[in-house]
Enzyme design. Structure first.
Site, PDB file in Angstrom:
ATOM      1  N   LYS A 155     -35.222  25.107  38.565  1.00 21.51           N
ATOM      2  CA  LYS A 155     -35.554  25.769  37.294  1.00 21.51           C
ATOM      3  C   LYS A 155     -35.309  27.281  37.340  1.00 21.51           C
ATOM      4  CE  LYS A 155     -38.858  22.308  35.704  1.00 21.51           C
ATOM      5  NZ  LYS A 155     -40.187  22.021  35.174  1.00 21.51           N
TER       6      LYS A 155
ATOM      7  N   ASP B  86     -41.385  23.123  28.580  1.00 19.65           N
ATOM      8  CA  ASP B  86     -42.605  22.590  29.230  1.00 19.65           C
ATOM      9  C   ASP B  86     -43.872  22.996  28.470  1.00 19.65           C
ATOM     10  OD1 ASP B  86     -41.457  21.153  31.293  1.00 19.65           O
ATOM     11  OD2 ASP B  86     -41.520  22.821  32.724  1.00 19.65           O
TER      12      ASP B  86
HETATM   13  P1  NDP Z   1     -44.807  24.621  42.351  1.00 16.64           P
HETATM   14  O1  NDP Z   1     -44.340  24.088  43.648  1.00 16.64           O
HETATM   15  O2  NDP Z   1     -44.073  25.741  41.693  1.00 16.64           O
HETATM   16  O3  NDP Z   1     -46.348  25.096  42.481  1.00 16.64           O
HETATM   17  C1  NDP Z   1     -47.274  24.264  43.121  1.00 16.64           C
HETATM   18  C2  NDP Z   1     -48.672  24.797  42.878  1.00 16.64           C
HETATM   19  O4  NDP Z   1     -49.603  23.831  43.416  1.00 16.64           O
HETATM   20  C3  NDP Z   1     -48.978  26.116  43.567  1.00 16.64           C
HETATM   21  O5  NDP Z   1     -49.825  26.878  42.730  1.00 16.64           O
HETATM   22  C4  NDP Z   1     -49.718  25.672  44.838  1.00 16.64           C
HETATM   23  O6  NDP Z   1     -50.637  26.644  45.330  1.00 16.64           O
HETATM   24  C5  NDP Z   1     -50.486  24.499  44.316  1.00 16.64           C
HETATM   25  N1  NDP Z   1     -50.885  23.535  45.351  1.00 16.64           N
HETATM   26  C6  NDP Z   1     -50.088  22.675  46.021  1.00 16.64           C
HETATM   27  N2  NDP Z   1     -50.834  21.905  46.868  1.00 16.64           N
HETATM   28  C7  NDP Z   1     -52.122  22.296  46.707  1.00 16.64           C
HETATM   29  C8  NDP Z   1     -53.358  21.885  47.293  1.00 16.64           C
HETATM   30  N3  NDP Z   1     -53.400  20.908  48.205  1.00 16.64           N
HETATM   31  N4  NDP Z   1     -54.492  22.496  46.889  1.00 16.64           N
HETATM   32  C9  NDP Z   1     -54.452  23.481  45.950  1.00 16.64           C
HETATM   33  N5  NDP Z   1     -53.316  23.914  45.367  1.00 16.64           N
HETATM   34  C10 NDP Z   1     -52.158  23.334  45.732  1.00 16.64           C
HETATM   35  O7  NDP Z   1     -44.876  23.341  41.378  1.00 16.64           O
HETATM   36  P2  NDP Z   1     -44.777  23.337  39.782  1.00 16.64           P
HETATM   37  O8  NDP Z   1     -45.636  24.422  39.276  1.00 16.64           O
HETATM   38  O9  NDP Z   1     -43.372  23.275  39.353  1.00 16.64           O
HETATM   39  O10 NDP Z   1     -45.422  21.897  39.437  1.00 16.64           O
HETATM   40  C11 NDP Z   1     -46.797  21.641  39.617  1.00 16.64           C
HETATM   41  C12 NDP Z   1     -47.079  20.192  39.250  1.00 16.64           C
HETATM   42  O11 NDP Z   1     -46.907  19.990  37.852  1.00 16.64           O
HETATM   43  C13 NDP Z   1     -46.138  19.202  39.961  1.00 16.64           C
HETATM   44  O12 NDP Z   1     -46.911  18.150  40.462  1.00 16.64           O
HETATM   45  C14 NDP Z   1     -45.238  18.695  38.849  1.00 16.64           C
HETATM   46  O13 NDP Z   1     -44.850  17.357  39.052  1.00 16.64           O
HETATM   47  C15 NDP Z   1     -46.145  18.820  37.617  1.00 16.64           C
HETATM   48  N6  NDP Z   1     -45.373  19.007  36.384  1.00 16.64           N
HETATM   49  C16 NDP Z   1     -45.531  18.060  35.388  1.00 16.64           C
HETATM   50  C17 NDP Z   1     -44.838  18.197  34.206  1.00 16.64           C
HETATM   51  C18 NDP Z   1     -45.012  17.158  33.148  1.00 16.64           C
HETATM   52  O14 NDP Z   1     -44.199  17.119  32.204  1.00 16.64           O
HETATM   53  N7  NDP Z   1     -46.023  16.313  33.224  1.00 16.64           N
HETATM   54  C19 NDP Z   1     -43.920  19.315  33.957  1.00 16.64           C
HETATM   55  C20 NDP Z   1     -43.857  20.268  35.053  1.00 16.64           C
HETATM   56  C21 NDP Z   1     -44.560  20.096  36.218  1.00 16.64           C
HETATM   57  P3  NDP Z   1     -50.159  27.820  46.348  1.00 16.64           P
HETATM   58  O15 NDP Z   1     -49.448  28.835  45.506  1.00 16.64           O
HETATM   59  O16 NDP Z   1     -51.432  28.332  46.918  1.00 16.64           O
HETATM   60  O17 NDP Z   1     -49.267  27.166  47.362  1.00 16.64           O
END
Ligand code: NDP
Length: 278
Positions: free
Chosen positions: A69, A105
């Site tokens: 993205k 989104d």
């Molecule tokens: P990113 O990889 O950009 O960000 C992931 C985020 O999750 C970060 O803030 C990270 O925190 C946090 N995180 C990961 N593991 C943990 C944990 N165990 N405990 C706490 N925080 C955690 O992902 P995206 O933002 O692109 O996507 C996030 C989710 O949203 C995904 O699962 C994706 O599938 C879903 N999504 C769904 C959509 C839909 O249409 N339904 C559309 C877009 C996304 P940190 O920064 O501290 O690592």
């Protein structure tokens, strides 16, 4: 007579699991639009070349998923305001006027919340968990709904603070917006808690305090297709839950509208995906 079918695809790595081809095939059937839509796997280092190849072969548009993205944002020759605000692009239009970048989104989430789930956001208290790409995509559209409070919590607090700074100047006149670590949420209550972390994919959840939900609150999980620990936690706390399937279909519908100028009906497609467990 040769009937030309416009070609679209979802590009990602991985991409085989994507529901977008099924969703767009349903939209095309429903609206009578003549188009094809395929999954397009792309090597991590080959994003730009793959987009150019697809365009040279006559491709008209691409949905962009993990992890491209940001690459799509950089490749876009012109962008919508919502793509600029999100700093990410999930919808590319390959037109005569160059490569256009959009982000659907946030519109998808707002439609799912307000139209499908009938949740009003005006003057509400919202907790957004996560500060990754998905949070950037939805933050502007959430603020446009004028909640009274938007708290962004993240494991790495500096990322949540950076996100708040990015959105602060443009939007926050009617909303108090601040970053917080999870362990400082004790004692606060929210009308809407959105899990925009990917923790659920690994059967984990951020460490949330109990009694986080105000009466009548909604717990919204962006991950779909599974009862994640966050959804189970919310159910134990006695509140309504929703997964991200509605958002997925709504963001796809918004992309379809961007490309075709026709708005498909989403409810039958959400129902179809739910019933088939796809
Ligand atoms: P990113 O990889 O950009 O960000 C992931 C985020 O999750 C970060 O803030 C990270 O925190 C946090 N995180 C990961 N593991 C943990 C944990 N165990 N405990 C706490 N925080 C955690 O992902 P995206 O933002 O692109 O996507 C996030 C989710 O949203 C995904 O699962 C994706 O599938 C879903 N999504 C769904 C959509 C839909 O249409 N339904 C559309 C877009 C996304 P940190 O920064 O501290 O690592």
């Amino acid at each position: 007579m040769v009937i030309m079918t416009d070609r679209y695809a979802v590009i990602g790595n991985p991409v085989a699991h994507s529901k977008s081809p099924l969703i767009h095939a349903e939209f095309a059937r429903q609206t009578g639009e003549s188009l094809s839509y395929e999954p397009l796997f792309c090597e991590l280092s080959g994003f730009e070349a793959a987009v150019m190849r697809f365009r040279d072969e006559g491709g008209r548009g691409l949905n962009v998923t993990v992890p491209f993205k940001l690459g799509a944002y950089e490749l876009s020759e012109h962008r919508t305001a919502r793509a600029e605000s999100a700093l990410a692009v999930n919808t590319l239009t390959l037109g005569h006027d160059g490569i256009g970048g959009d982000n659907t989104d946030g519109a998808g989430l707002i439609r799912d919340l307000t139209q499908n789930l009938r949740v009003a956001l005006l003057a509400k208290r919202i907790l957004l968990m996560g500060a990754g790409g998905a949070s950037y995509g939805v933050c502007g559209p959430l603020l446009d709904q004028k909640p009274v409070l938007l708290v962004v919590a993240n494991r790495s607090l500096d990322k949540a603070s950076a996100l708040c700074r990015h959105f602060d100047a443009a939007h926050t006149r009617s909303t108090e917006m601040r970053a917080a670590p999870y362990d400082e949420l004790t004692g606060e209550q929210f009308d809407l808690v959105i899990n925009a972390t990917s923790a659920g994919l690994a059967n984990a959840m951020p460490a949330l305090p109990v009694r986080l939900f105000a009466p009548g609150a909604l717990a919204y999980e962006m991950v779909y297709g599974k009862a994640t620990p966050f959804m189970q936690f919310a159910q134990r706390e006695g509140v309504r839950t929703a997964d991200g399937l509605g958002m997925l279909v709504e963001q796809a519908a918004e992309s379809f509208y961007v490309w075709r100028g026709v708005r498909p009906q989403t409810a039958p497609v959400i129902e179809l995906l739910r019933d088939s467990g796809k």
